[in-house]
Design a protein around this motif. Structure first.
Motif, PDB file in Angstrom:
ATOM      1  N   ALA A  19      70.244  43.096  43.404  1.00  0.00           N
ATOM      2  CA  ALA A  19      71.395  42.591  42.642  1.00  0.00           C
ATOM      3  C   ALA A  19      71.635  43.390  41.368  1.00  0.00           C
ATOM      4  N   SER A  20      72.886  43.462  41.007  1.00  0.00           N
ATOM      5  CA  SER A  20      73.284  44.042  39.730  1.00  0.00           C
ATOM      6  C   SER A  20      74.541  43.315  39.276  1.00  0.00           C
ATOM      7  N   ARG A  21      74.867  43.444  38.031  1.00  0.00           N
ATOM      8  CA  ARG A  21      76.085  42.815  37.511  1.00  0.00           C
ATOM      9  C   ARG A  21      77.283  43.709  37.791  1.00  0.00           C
ATOM     10  N   ALA A  22      78.399  43.077  38.107  1.00  0.00           N
ATOM     11  CA  ALA A  22      79.638  43.829  38.329  1.00  0.00           C
ATOM     12  C   ALA A  22      80.811  42.910  38.014  1.00  0.00           C
ATOM     13  N   ARG A  23      81.895  43.486  37.592  1.00  0.00           N
ATOM     14  CA  ARG A  23      83.119  42.726  37.362  1.00  0.00           C
ATOM     15  C   ARG A  23      83.878  42.680  38.676  1.00  0.00           C
ATOM     16  N   ILE A  65      79.294  22.847  33.576  1.00  0.00           N
ATOM     17  CA  ILE A  65      78.056  23.249  34.245  1.00  0.00           C
ATOM     18  C   ILE A  65      78.039  24.767  34.421  1.00  0.00           C
ATOM     19  N   ALA A  66      76.842  25.306  34.512  1.00  0.00           N
ATOM     20  CA  ALA A  66      76.673  26.749  34.674  1.00  0.00           C
ATOM     21  C   ALA A  66      77.105  27.171  36.076  1.00  0.00           C
ATOM     22  N   ALA A  67      77.763  28.309  36.172  1.00  0.00           N
ATOM     23  CA  ALA A  67      78.164  28.851  37.468  1.00  0.00           C
ATOM     24  C   ALA A  67      77.972  30.366  37.459  1.00  0.00           C
ATOM     25  N   ALA A  68      77.471  30.869  38.568  1.00  0.00           N
ATOM     26  CA  ALA A  68      77.311  32.307  38.776  1.00  0.00           C
ATOM     27  C   ALA A  68      77.574  32.573  40.250  1.00  0.00           C
ATOM     28  N   ALA A  69      77.723  33.822  40.616  1.00  0.00           N
ATOM     29  CA  ALA A  69      78.010  34.156  42.013  1.00  0.00           C
ATOM     30  C   ALA A  69      77.195  35.369  42.435  1.00  0.00           C
ATOM     31  N   ALA A  70      76.798  35.351  43.692  1.00  0.00           N
ATOM     32  CA  ALA A  70      76.179  36.521  44.320  1.00  0.00           C
ATOM     33  C   ALA A  70      77.123  36.967  45.422  1.00  0.00           C
ATOM     34  N   VAL A  71      77.554  38.207  45.357  1.00  0.00           N
ATOM     35  CA  VAL A  71      78.518  38.741  46.315  1.00  0.00           C
ATOM     36  C   VAL A  71      77.818  39.814  47.147  1.00  0.00           C
ATOM     37  N   VAL A  72      77.926  39.705  48.459  1.00  0.00           N
ATOM     38  CA  VAL A  72      77.370  40.709  49.359  1.00  0.00           C
ATOM     39  C   VAL A  72      78.538  41.525  49.911  1.00  0.00           C
ATOM     40  N   ILE A  73      78.461  42.825  49.756  1.00  0.00           N
ATOM     41  CA  ILE A  73      79.536  43.698  50.213  1.00  0.00           C
ATOM     42  C   ILE A  73      79.496  43.773  51.740  1.00  0.00           C
ATOM     43  N   SER A  74      80.626  43.410  52.365  1.00  0.00           N
ATOM     44  CA  SER A  74      80.675  43.401  53.827  1.00  0.00           C
ATOM     45  C   SER A  74      81.723  44.348  54.389  1.00  0.00           C
ATOM     46  N   ASP A  75      82.669  44.743  53.588  1.00  0.00           N
ATOM     47  CA  ASP A  75      83.680  45.681  54.059  1.00  0.00           C
ATOM     48  C   ASP A  75      84.166  46.500  52.873  1.00  0.00           C
ATOM     49  N   VAL A  76      84.798  47.603  53.177  1.00  0.00           N
ATOM     50  CA  VAL A  76      85.238  48.527  52.145  1.00  0.00           C
ATOM     51  C   VAL A  76      86.727  48.781  52.315  1.00  0.00           C
ATOM     52  N   GLN A  77      87.457  48.661  51.209  1.00  0.00           N
ATOM     53  CA  GLN A  77      88.877  48.990  51.230  1.00  0.00           C
ATOM     54  C   GLN A  77      89.147  49.940  50.079  1.00  0.00           C
ATOM     55  N   ARG A  78      89.815  51.026  50.395  1.00  0.00           N
ATOM     56  CA  ARG A  78      90.205  51.981  49.369  1.00  0.00           C
ATOM     57  C   ARG A  78      91.715  51.964  49.254  1.00  0.00           C
ATOM     58  N   ALA A  79      92.203  52.416  48.143  1.00  0.00           N
ATOM     59  CA  ALA A  79      93.643  52.425  47.916  1.00  0.00           C
ATOM     60  C   ALA A  79      94.387  53.303  48.904  1.00  0.00           C
TER      61      ALA A  79
END
Length: 109
Positions: A19-23, A65-79
């Motif tokens: 895990a790492s932080r990301a916007r 209440i505290a909230a956080a999210a863990a996101v797993v990358i499953s697909d890739v979209q480029r512009a």
């Protein structure tokens, strides 16, 4: 901008090897973003696109209440290219994310 709880996010990242932080940029409907939308989000600092985090963080804020999210990358979209999806590699990271979330919750509460 709606943000995750910082201390809970720290616990989540600390308890995961990958895990790492990301916007992120929360979109209401998948695969409807244009190339220009993606470029604008990236220029605003978004590193991933997802569909839930802003709602989760807003609900946490409203409920106090505290909230956080863990996101797993499953697909890739480029512009400049169509969406590329490979679901086969998501099971292990999803299980690890759930384990890290459980550990972080136990440590926090």
């Amino acid at each position: 901008v709606v943000e995750a709880d910082g201390p809970l996010s720290d616990l989540l990242v600390d308890r995961s090897d990958a895990a790492s932080r990301a916007r992120s940029w929360t979109v209401p409907v998948p695969y409807r973003s244009t190339g220009a939308d993606l470029v604008a989000a990236r220029e605003a600092g978004a590193e991933v696109v997802e569909m839930e985090a802003a709602s989760l963080f807003a609900a946490g804020r409203a409920l106090g209440i505290a909230a956080a999210a863990a996101v797993v990358i499953s697909d890739v979209q480029r512009a400049d290219a169509p969406v590329s999806v490979d679901w086969s590699d998501t099971t292990g990271p999803l299980v690890a994310a759930v384990d890290a979330a459980i550990d972080a919750s136990r440590a926090r509460y």
